[in-house]
Write a protein that holds these residues in place. Structure first.
Motif, short mmCIF file in Angstrom:
data_model
loop_
_atom_site.label_atom_id
_atom_site.label_comp_id
_atom_site.label_asym_id
_atom_site.label_seq_id
_atom_site.Cartn_x
_atom_site.Cartn_y
_atom_site.Cartn_z
N VAL A 26 -8.14 -2.76 0.18
CA VAL A 26 -8.18 -2.32 -1.22
C VAL A 26 -6.94 -2.83 -1.96
CG1 VAL A 26 -8.16 -0.34 -2.78
CG2 VAL A 26 -9.58 -0.29 -0.71
N ALA A 27 -7.14 -3.32 -3.16
CA ALA A 27 -6.02 -3.82 -3.98
C ALA A 27 -5.35 -2.64 -4.69
CB ALA A 27 -6.50 -4.86 -4.98
N SER A 78 9.64 -12.04 -5.18
CA SER A 78 8.63 -11.95 -4.13
C SER A 78 7.53 -10.96 -4.48
CB SER A 78 9.27 -11.54 -2.80
OG SER A 78 9.70 -10.19 -2.83
N VAL A 79 7.71 -10.17 -5.56
CA VAL A 79 6.73 -9.17 -5.98
C VAL A 79 5.82 -9.77 -7.04
CG1 VAL A 79 6.43 -6.95 -7.14
CG2 VAL A 79 8.25 -7.23 -5.44
N VAL A 80 4.50 -9.66 -6.83
CA VAL A 80 3.56 -10.21 -7.79
C VAL A 80 2.73 -9.13 -8.50
CG1 VAL A 80 3.37 -12.42 -6.61
CG2 VAL A 80 1.80 -10.57 -5.99
N ASP A 103 5.15 6.78 -4.02
CA ASP A 103 5.53 6.48 -5.40
C ASP A 103 4.95 5.16 -5.90
OD1 ASP A 103 7.11 8.82 -5.94
OD2 ASP A 103 8.60 8.00 -4.55
N PHE A 104 4.97 4.13 -5.04
CA PHE A 104 4.53 2.82 -5.50
C PHE A 104 3.76 2.07 -4.40
CE2 PHE A 104 8.68 3.44 -7.75
CZ PHE A 104 8.14 3.68 -9.01
N PHE A 105 2.86 1.21 -4.86
CA PHE A 105 2.26 0.21 -3.98
C PHE A 105 2.56 -1.15 -4.60
CE2 PHE A 105 -0.76 -2.65 -2.12
CZ PHE A 105 -0.96 -2.17 -0.83
N VAL A 106 3.09 -2.06 -3.78
CA VAL A 106 3.52 -3.38 -4.26
C VAL A 106 2.81 -4.45 -3.44
CG1 VAL A 106 5.51 -4.95 -4.30
CG2 VAL A 106 5.76 -2.58 -5.08
N ARG A 107 2.44 -5.54 -4.13
CA ARG A 107 1.90 -6.69 -3.43
C ARG A 107 2.91 -7.82 -3.52
NH1 ARG A 107 -2.02 -6.40 0.10
NH2 ARG A 107 -3.28 -5.21 -1.41
N TRP A 144 0.52 -2.52 6.45
CA TRP A 144 1.37 -2.47 5.26
C TRP A 144 2.82 -2.25 5.68
CZ3 TRP A 144 -2.11 1.82 2.82
CH2 TRP A 144 -3.30 1.25 2.34
N GLU A 145 3.72 -2.76 4.90
CA GLU A 145 5.14 -2.44 5.08
C GLU A 145 5.42 -1.10 4.39
OE1 GLU A 145 9.47 -4.14 3.56
OE2 GLU A 145 7.75 -5.50 3.64
N TYR A 146 6.34 -0.33 4.94
CA TYR A 146 6.72 0.94 4.32
C TYR A 146 8.22 0.95 4.07
CZ TYR A 146 7.66 5.85 3.46
OH TYR A 146 8.10 7.03 2.89
#
Length: 235
Positions: A26-27, A78-80, A103-107, A144-146
């Motif tokens: 999931v995005a 590096s964050v898109v 708090d956040f999800f980053v791709r 996922w990285e945490y």
């Protein structure tokens, strides 16, 4: 079944609840938040919306510390993409159901998903530690990285906040931007280079914008000044 359940807002605006293993693709960097960001009289925390140059839209925050980390994420090449309060993670613990909304999800540019919690180092209580540890374990299950982040370096943060004021596309003057790499081909003091580009009042916003975007480089570990050395090397 992993034992973890994820609740999030689907494309049609309805809540979806799925096993953790079913949501790895999931995005979450594109989903709306699962919680609102209320503002009211006497509120102890500061909520608001950060306009992200990375995504060209707003991302919510629930404290100044969260806003600072949003600023750093927006600055990070590096964050898109990023989203706040992306999902509820639920699990059973000692016979009770527990839930936590990161708090956040980053791709990242390489496709990696990163889940981030923001908390002052002095305010991580044992119950919080358990929730963060469990969230990290859940993230590892789906690749996922945490990250649990605290207060950033104050000098770096002050510098990035300053540059963030020039993140808007309107700060870019194409003619100045085209000339800047040659002016700063050799490391040059900030004000000297801005003067060579024209009236500093007109050229500095573009120089700061290029520093924000990483097209010019500067040492952010020391306070910015007119003597700060700028390089065309970028980040």
């Amino acid at each position: 079944m992993s034992g973890f359940v994820v609740a999030y807002v689907g494309p049609d605006g309805r809540e979806l609840r799925e096993d953790l293993s079913a949501v790895a693709g999931v995005a979450f960097e594109l989903v709306p938040p699962v919680r609102s960001f209320p503002a009211y009289r006497g509120q102890r925390n500061n909520t608001g919306l950060w306009w992200s140059a990375t995504i060209g839209g707003h991302v919510g925050f629930e404290s100044w510390l969260e806003r600072d980390h949003l600023t750093l994420l927006d600055f990070d090449p590096s964050v898109v993409a990023m989203a706040s309060q992306p999902f509820w993670l639920s699990w059973d613990q000692a016979g009770r159901r527990r839930s936590h909304a990161p708090d956040f999800f980053v791709r990242l540019v390489d496709g990696t998903g990163v889940v981030i919690d923001v908390r002052p180092a002095t305010r991580v209580r044992p119950r919080d530690e358990a929730a963060f540890e469990t969230t990290g374990r859940a993230c590892a299950e789906v690749g996922w990285e945490y990250r649990l982040v605290h207060e950033p370096d104050p000098v770096v943060m002050a510098n990035v906040r300053w540059l963030a004021g020039y993140r808007y596309p309107r700060c870019l003057r194409p003619a100045v931007a085209a000339a800047a790499p040659a002016v700063f081909a050799e490391p040059t003091p900030l004000m000297d280079g801005a003067t060579r580009l024209g009236d500093p009042l007109a050229s500095l916003p573009t120089v700061f914008h290029l520093l924000w975007r990483g097209r010019l480089g500067i040492d952010l570990t020391v306070p910015l000044s007119e003597l700060s050395i700028v390089s065309a090397a970028g980040r």
